[in-house]
Design a protein around this motif. Structure first.
Motif, mmCIF file in Angstrom:
data_model
loop_
_atom_site.group_PDB
_atom_site.id
_atom_site.type_symbol
_atom_site.label_atom_id
_atom_site.label_comp_id
_atom_site.label_asym_id
_atom_site.label_seq_id
_atom_site.Cartn_x
_atom_site.Cartn_y
_atom_site.Cartn_z
ATOM 1 N N MET A 1 -14.970 7.793 -3.097
ATOM 2 C CA MET A 1 -14.010 6.861 -2.282
ATOM 3 C C MET A 1 -14.445 5.725 -1.993
ATOM 4 S SD MET A 1 -12.682 9.940 0.562
ATOM 5 C CE MET A 1 -14.403 9.916 1.236
ATOM 6 N N ARG A 2 -14.023 4.704 -2.628
ATOM 7 C CA ARG A 2 -14.275 3.538 -2.214
ATOM 8 C C ARG A 2 -13.416 2.340 -1.644
ATOM 9 N NH1 ARG A 2 -19.274 2.668 -4.730
ATOM 10 N NH2 ARG A 2 -20.210 4.382 -5.840
ATOM 11 N N ILE A 3 -12.229 2.339 -2.553
ATOM 12 C CA ILE A 3 -11.112 1.415 -2.112
ATOM 13 C C ILE A 3 -9.919 2.158 -1.974
ATOM 14 C CG2 ILE A 3 -9.751 -0.506 -2.782
ATOM 15 C CD1 ILE A 3 -11.903 -1.493 -4.596
ATOM 16 N N ALA A 4 -9.587 3.290 -2.631
ATOM 17 C CA ALA A 4 -8.300 4.176 -2.681
ATOM 18 C C ALA A 4 -8.047 4.625 -1.329
ATOM 19 C CB ALA A 4 -8.399 5.215 -3.651
ATOM 20 N N VAL A 5 -9.153 5.021 -0.379
ATOM 21 C CA VAL A 5 -9.197 5.704 0.701
ATOM 22 C C VAL A 5 -8.569 4.856 1.797
ATOM 23 C CG1 VAL A 5 -11.468 5.204 1.444
ATOM 24 C CG2 VAL A 5 -10.127 7.694 2.061
ATOM 25 N N TYR A 6 -8.831 3.641 1.552
ATOM 26 C CA TYR A 6 -8.518 2.405 2.693
ATOM 27 C C TYR A 6 -7.122 1.995 2.397
ATOM 28 C CZ TYR A 6 -13.616 2.600 3.607
ATOM 29 O OH TYR A 6 -14.722 3.201 4.060
ATOM 30 N N LEU A 7 -6.470 2.102 1.197
ATOM 31 C CA LEU A 7 -5.543 1.471 0.635
ATOM 32 C C LEU A 7 -4.261 1.590 1.559
ATOM 33 C CD1 LEU A 7 -4.295 -0.646 -1.114
ATOM 34 C CD2 LEU A 7 -3.768 1.413 -2.585
ATOM 35 N N PRO A 8 -3.906 3.196 1.797
ATOM 36 C CA PRO A 8 -2.667 3.495 2.996
ATOM 37 C C PRO A 8 -2.952 2.593 4.380
ATOM 38 C CG PRO A 8 -3.599 5.242 1.633
ATOM 39 C CD PRO A 8 -4.769 4.264 1.558
ATOM 40 N N LEU A 9 -4.321 2.585 4.769
ATOM 41 C CA LEU A 9 -4.600 2.143 6.233
ATOM 42 C C LEU A 9 -4.209 0.462 5.962
ATOM 43 C CD1 LEU A 9 -7.644 3.689 7.032
ATOM 44 C CD2 LEU A 9 -5.403 4.263 7.861
ATOM 45 N N LEU A 10 -4.556 -0.348 4.909
ATOM 46 C CA LEU A 10 -4.241 -1.552 4.685
ATOM 47 C C LEU A 10 -2.699 -1.798 4.644
ATOM 48 C CD1 LEU A 10 -7.206 -2.699 2.495
ATOM 49 C CD2 LEU A 10 -6.930 -3.131 4.702
ATOM 50 N N LEU A 11 -1.973 -0.890 3.833
ATOM 51 C CA LEU A 11 -0.678 -1.135 3.583
ATOM 52 C C LEU A 11 0.279 -1.137 4.633
ATOM 53 C CD1 LEU A 11 -0.147 0.518 -0.152
ATOM 54 C CD2 LEU A 11 -0.085 -1.754 0.502
ATOM 55 N N SER A 12 -0.291 -0.383 5.751
ATOM 56 C CA SER A 12 0.361 -0.073 6.936
ATOM 57 C C SER A 12 0.426 -1.357 7.617
ATOM 58 C CB SER A 12 -0.287 1.020 7.932
ATOM 59 O OG SER A 12 -0.246 2.017 7.253
ATOM 60 N N LEU A 13 -0.135 -2.522 7.429
ATOM 61 C CA LEU A 13 -0.237 -3.565 7.853
ATOM 62 C C LEU A 13 1.065 -4.288 7.628
ATOM 63 C CD1 LEU A 13 -3.865 -4.806 7.540
ATOM 64 C CD2 LEU A 13 -2.717 -3.992 9.739
ATOM 65 N N LEU A 14 1.561 -3.925 6.280
ATOM 66 C CA LEU A 14 3.244 -4.579 6.034
ATOM 67 C C LEU A 14 4.204 -3.984 6.591
ATOM 68 C CD1 LEU A 14 2.217 -4.224 2.081
ATOM 69 C CD2 LEU A 14 2.104 -6.505 3.487
ATOM 70 N N ALA A 15 4.014 -3.024 7.645
ATOM 71 C CA ALA A 15 4.982 -2.592 8.256
ATOM 72 C C ALA A 15 5.920 -3.496 8.945
ATOM 73 C CB ALA A 15 4.660 -1.494 9.415
ATOM 74 N N PRO A 16 5.432 -4.443 9.659
ATOM 75 C CA PRO A 16 6.319 -5.580 10.267
ATOM 76 C C PRO A 16 7.182 -6.250 9.605
ATOM 77 C CG PRO A 16 4.011 -5.507 11.562
ATOM 78 C CD PRO A 16 4.044 -4.629 10.159
ATOM 79 N N LEU A 17 6.683 -6.505 8.282
ATOM 80 C CA LEU A 17 7.217 -7.098 7.189
ATOM 81 C C LEU A 17 8.429 -6.415 6.486
ATOM 82 C CD1 LEU A 17 7.314 -9.709 5.405
ATOM 83 C CD2 LEU A 17 5.759 -8.759 3.734
ATOM 84 N N GLY A 18 8.319 -5.337 6.459
ATOM 85 C CA GLY A 18 9.408 -4.444 6.032
ATOM 86 C C GLY A 18 10.309 -4.242 7.073
ATOM 87 N N ALA A 19 9.923 -4.159 8.432
ATOM 88 C CA ALA A 19 11.004 -3.993 9.521
ATOM 89 C C ALA A 19 11.787 -5.014 9.552
ATOM 90 C CB ALA A 19 10.198 -3.471 10.693
ATOM 91 N N ARG A 20 10.938 -6.383 9.229
ATOM 92 C CA ARG A 20 12.063 -7.497 9.354
ATOM 93 C C ARG A 20 13.122 -7.777 8.434
ATOM 94 N NH1 ARG A 20 7.865 -10.961 8.950
ATOM 95 N NH2 ARG A 20 7.354 -10.489 10.880
ATOM 96 N N HIS A 21 12.638 -7.408 6.998
ATOM 97 C CA HIS A 21 13.396 -7.850 5.834
ATOM 98 C C HIS A 21 14.596 -6.755 5.574
ATOM 99 C CE1 HIS A 21 11.565 -11.723 5.046
ATOM 100 N NE2 HIS A 21 10.511 -11.158 5.452
ATOM 101 N N LEU A 22 14.029 -5.362 5.577
ATOM 102 C CA LEU A 22 14.970 -4.405 5.144
ATOM 103 C C LEU A 22 16.282 -4.282 5.983
ATOM 104 C CD1 LEU A 22 12.581 -1.590 4.060
ATOM 105 C CD2 LEU A 22 13.849 -2.922 2.472
ATOM 106 N N PRO A 23 16.307 -4.390 7.389
ATOM 107 C CA PRO A 23 17.458 -4.314 8.064
ATOM 108 C C PRO A 23 18.384 -5.558 7.705
ATOM 109 C CG PRO A 23 15.479 -3.527 9.498
ATOM 110 C CD PRO A 23 15.007 -4.282 8.250
#
Length: 312
Positions: A1-23
């Protein structure tokens, strides 16, 4: 577990971007599905990642290592995760599970109470009219659900606008919008970084219902005016500020992203219908697939680590 385990936590930072553009760029029904799936998948994946990090730290504690017949030396050699990181992950995991369970319990009680209330309300074709001068209208989920409208709202709107209002509220029931809100809020409860997604879902389901009313009546402009009129009537205490904003938007066919939800809904109805925006949908799906694959890879790495330290 080196990078993969942290990826979901890092991708969660994109939530405001998706919440802004998708709607603002995707058709409301598709946007609702994508936002809800994003909140649920990212919330579940980040919770699993915290659990994996916490377990990786447990095998480094000598007392637990003896009980599990693990080698602390092998764990330190094969896994780069710091014990402090695992301890923080364990604390965050406990908070995530507690908040998610609390949210589910409250939501289940609310939906059960709503279903019971809907079953007890006398209705004609699913419509309940209550004697109340305050303009109000809402949908109560149940089996079947009910649309509740106050006499104040009926007096505010004309006959054509009554049909638009009913089409909007019935869309909430037929599309089970309460389920989308529940799932999105569940993901946000597990991971606070996803709260913008849950907030966006509360907006896109309204847009979904607006578009359904526009399709039913065939008049987007009249639906837009009905939405603005009902909103102004329901916020009489803030009549001056609401009226200036709403009247200003009725003559503007652009989508003011920074405006409140009602002016944005009105502007969207006055503009041409949104398309599916396949590129944005594909990007969202790619993020979700990457998150799922990273979580699976991290779980596989932990399984391999446990086998290594157990066989040492």
């Amino acid at each position: 577990m080196r990078i993969a385990v942290y990826l979901p936590l890092l991708l969660s930072l994109l939530a405001p971007l998706g919440a802004r553009h998708l709607p603002e760029r995707c058709e409301p029904r598709l946007a609702t599905w994508l936002l809800t799936a994003s909140a649920l998948v990212l919330g579940a994946a980040s919770t699993v990642s915290l659990g994996l990090l916490a377990v990786a730290g447990l095998i480094r504690i000598p007392v637990l290592a003896v009980l599990g017949h693990w080698s602390v030396h092998a764990a330190q050699r094969d896994d780069p995760t710091e014990l402090s990181v695992s301890l923080i992950a364990g604390l965050l995991l406990g908070g995530a599970v507690l908040m998610a369970a609390r949210m589910l319990w409250r939501r289940a009680r609310t939906l059960a109470a709503a279903a019971l209330e809907a079953a007890c309300l006398p209705a004609e074709n699913g419509l309940v009219v209550v004697e109340d001068e305050a303009p109000d209208a809402f949908a109560i989920p149940g089996m079947p659900g009910r649309v509740v409208v106050s006499t104040g709202m009926l007096h505010t709107l004309n006959e054509t606008e009554h049909d638009i209002l009913l089409a909007h509220e019935r869309a909430h029931l037929t599309a089970h919008h309460y389920a989308f809100i529940t799932l999105a809020q569940l993901g946000a409860a597990a991971n606070p970084l996803l709260r913008p997604l849950a907030t966006a879902v509360t907006y896109t389901i309204e847009r979904w219902a607006d578009e359904n009313a526009a399709t039913t009546t065939g008049d987007r402009t009249r639906v837009a005016r009905t939405v603005g009129k009902a909103a102004l009537a329901g916020h009489a205490a803030r009549a001056r500020s609401s009226m200036s904003a709403a009247l200003g938007i009725l003559g503007n066919r652009t989508r003011p992203v920074g405006a409140g939800p009602v002016p944005r809904r009105v502007a969207a109805l006055l503009a041409p219908p949104l398309g599916r925006h396949p590129a944005l949908a594909a990007a969202t799906l790619a993020v979700l697939v990457s998150t799922s694959m990273a979580t699976a890879e991290a779980a596989h790495d932990l399984h391999a680590l446990l086998e290594t330290v157990g066989a040492w």
